[in-house]
Design a protein around this motif. Structure first.
Motif, PDB file in Angstrom:
ATOM      1  N   SER A  85       0.940  -1.257   0.081  1.00  0.00           N
ATOM      2  CA  SER A  85       0.001   0.177   0.059  1.00  0.00           C
ATOM      3  C   SER A  85       0.810   1.178  -0.017  1.00  0.00           C
ATOM      4  CB  SER A  85      -0.864  -0.020   1.369  1.00  0.00           C
ATOM      5  OG  SER A  85      -1.805   1.172   1.261  1.00  0.00           O
ATOM      6  N   SER A  89       1.143   3.832  -3.029  1.00  0.00           N
ATOM      7  CA  SER A  89       0.687   5.496  -2.823  1.00  0.00           C
ATOM      8  C   SER A  89       1.910   6.385  -3.070  1.00  0.00           C
ATOM      9  CB  SER A  89       0.673   5.682  -1.108  1.00  0.00           C
ATOM     10  OG  SER A  89      -0.758   4.889  -1.053  1.00  0.00           O
ATOM     11  N   ASP A  94      -1.315  11.536  -4.579  1.00  0.00           N
ATOM     12  CA  ASP A  94      -2.527  12.555  -4.606  1.00  0.00           C
ATOM     13  C   ASP A  94      -3.082  12.591  -3.072  1.00  0.00           C
ATOM     14  OD1 ASP A  94      -3.521  10.097  -4.209  1.00  0.00           O
ATOM     15  OD2 ASP A  94      -4.987  10.001  -6.080  1.00  0.00           O
ATOM     16  N   THR A  95      -4.210  13.045  -2.753  1.00  0.00           N
ATOM     17  CA  THR A  95      -4.782  13.304  -1.768  1.00  0.00           C
ATOM     18  C   THR A  95      -5.220  12.064  -1.097  1.00  0.00           C
ATOM     19  OG1 THR A  95      -5.985  15.292  -2.609  1.00  0.00           O
ATOM     20  CG2 THR A  95      -6.740  14.590  -0.433  1.00  0.00           C
ATOM     21  N   GLN A  96      -5.697  10.968  -1.719  1.00  0.00           N
ATOM     22  CA  GLN A  96      -6.205   9.593  -1.262  1.00  0.00           C
ATOM     23  C   GLN A  96      -4.695   8.901  -0.737  1.00  0.00           C
ATOM     24  OE1 GLN A  96      -8.371   7.173  -3.866  1.00  0.00           O
ATOM     25  NE2 GLN A  96      -8.481   5.583  -2.178  1.00  0.00           N
ATOM     26  N   ALA A  97      -3.968   9.080  -1.607  1.00  0.00           N
ATOM     27  CA  ALA A  97      -2.441   8.466  -1.423  1.00  0.00           C
ATOM     28  C   ALA A  97      -1.993   9.077  -0.017  1.00  0.00           C
ATOM     29  CB  ALA A  97      -1.461   8.654  -2.561  1.00  0.00           C
ATOM     30  N   GLU A  98      -1.894  10.266  -0.152  1.00  0.00           N
ATOM     31  CA  GLU A  98      -1.473  11.048   1.236  1.00  0.00           C
ATOM     32  C   GLU A  98      -2.047  10.662   2.374  1.00  0.00           C
ATOM     33  OE1 GLU A  98      -1.107  15.503   2.997  1.00  0.00           O
ATOM     34  OE2 GLU A  98      -1.024  15.332   1.001  1.00  0.00           O
ATOM     35  N   GLY A  99      -3.539  10.370   2.412  1.00  0.00           N
ATOM     36  CA  GLY A  99      -4.405   9.665   3.607  1.00  0.00           C
ATOM     37  C   GLY A  99      -3.901   8.328   3.959  1.00  0.00           C
ATOM     38  N   THR A 100      -3.513   7.602   2.971  1.00  0.00           N
ATOM     39  CA  THR A 100      -2.855   5.994   3.133  1.00  0.00           C
ATOM     40  C   THR A 100      -1.734   6.282   4.034  1.00  0.00           C
ATOM     41  OG1 THR A 100      -4.383   5.514   1.159  1.00  0.00           O
ATOM     42  CG2 THR A 100      -2.395   3.921   1.845  1.00  0.00           C
ATOM     43  N   ARG A 102      -0.107   8.730   5.710  1.00  0.00           N
ATOM     44  CA  ARG A 102      -0.639   9.265   7.149  1.00  0.00           C
ATOM     45  C   ARG A 102      -1.092   8.033   7.769  1.00  0.00           C
ATOM     46  NH1 ARG A 102       0.982  14.156   7.338  1.00  0.00           N
ATOM     47  NH2 ARG A 102       0.797  15.597   5.552  1.00  0.00           N
TER      48      ARG A 102
END
Length: 133
Positions: A85, A89, A94-100, A102
């Motif tokens: 994962s 990422s 991108d925004t979703q990858a950054e959340g993953t 974090r």
């Protein structure tokens, strides 16, 4: 009657710890009763930012550790999935990858706590946190 000097009792100190002076805020690692023939230690200084290459290198090293010690890790599949994962990422930030990423920074130290891959997992989490800023 015996006359003599009584030996004074030894003074009680502050414990049996070792004081090396200065600022002793580094983590202490105590390894007892474990096979320590393949121990690697990494460290990331807080406040520094890791580059993407550093994060990828730590990820590759972490994967190697997990693969080498997978038989003895109770959550090896979870750690492998998390490494996949993180890798995905990092390829498409991108925004979703950054959340993953974090989420991995928060979860990874708890998943590796007390395992033979603890140092590598914590180093990866610190590098990711530094890279994310």
């Amino acid at each position: 009657m015996v006359v003599g000097r009584r030996r004074p009792e030894p003074e009680q100190g502050h414990g049996s710890g070792i004081n090396i002076g200065g600022n002793n805020n580094a983590p202490v690692h105590n390894v007892a009763g474990q096979n320590t023939s393949h121990v690697y230690q990494s460290s990331v200084v807080e406040g520094t930012t890791a580059g993407l290459d550093t994060v990828r290198d730590l990820l590759a090293a972490f994967r190697t550790e997990v693969d080498r010690n997978g038989a003895g890790l109770p959550n090896a599949q979870v750690l492998r999935a998390m490494a996949d994962s993180i890798d995905t990422s990092l390829m498409a930030p991108d925004t979703q990858a950054e959340g993953t990423l974090r989420g991995a920074v928060q979860a990874l130290p708890a998943l590796v706590a007390g395992t033979v891959v603890q140092q590598g997992g914590e180093a990866l989490a610190h590098a990711l946190a530094g890279w994310l800023g």
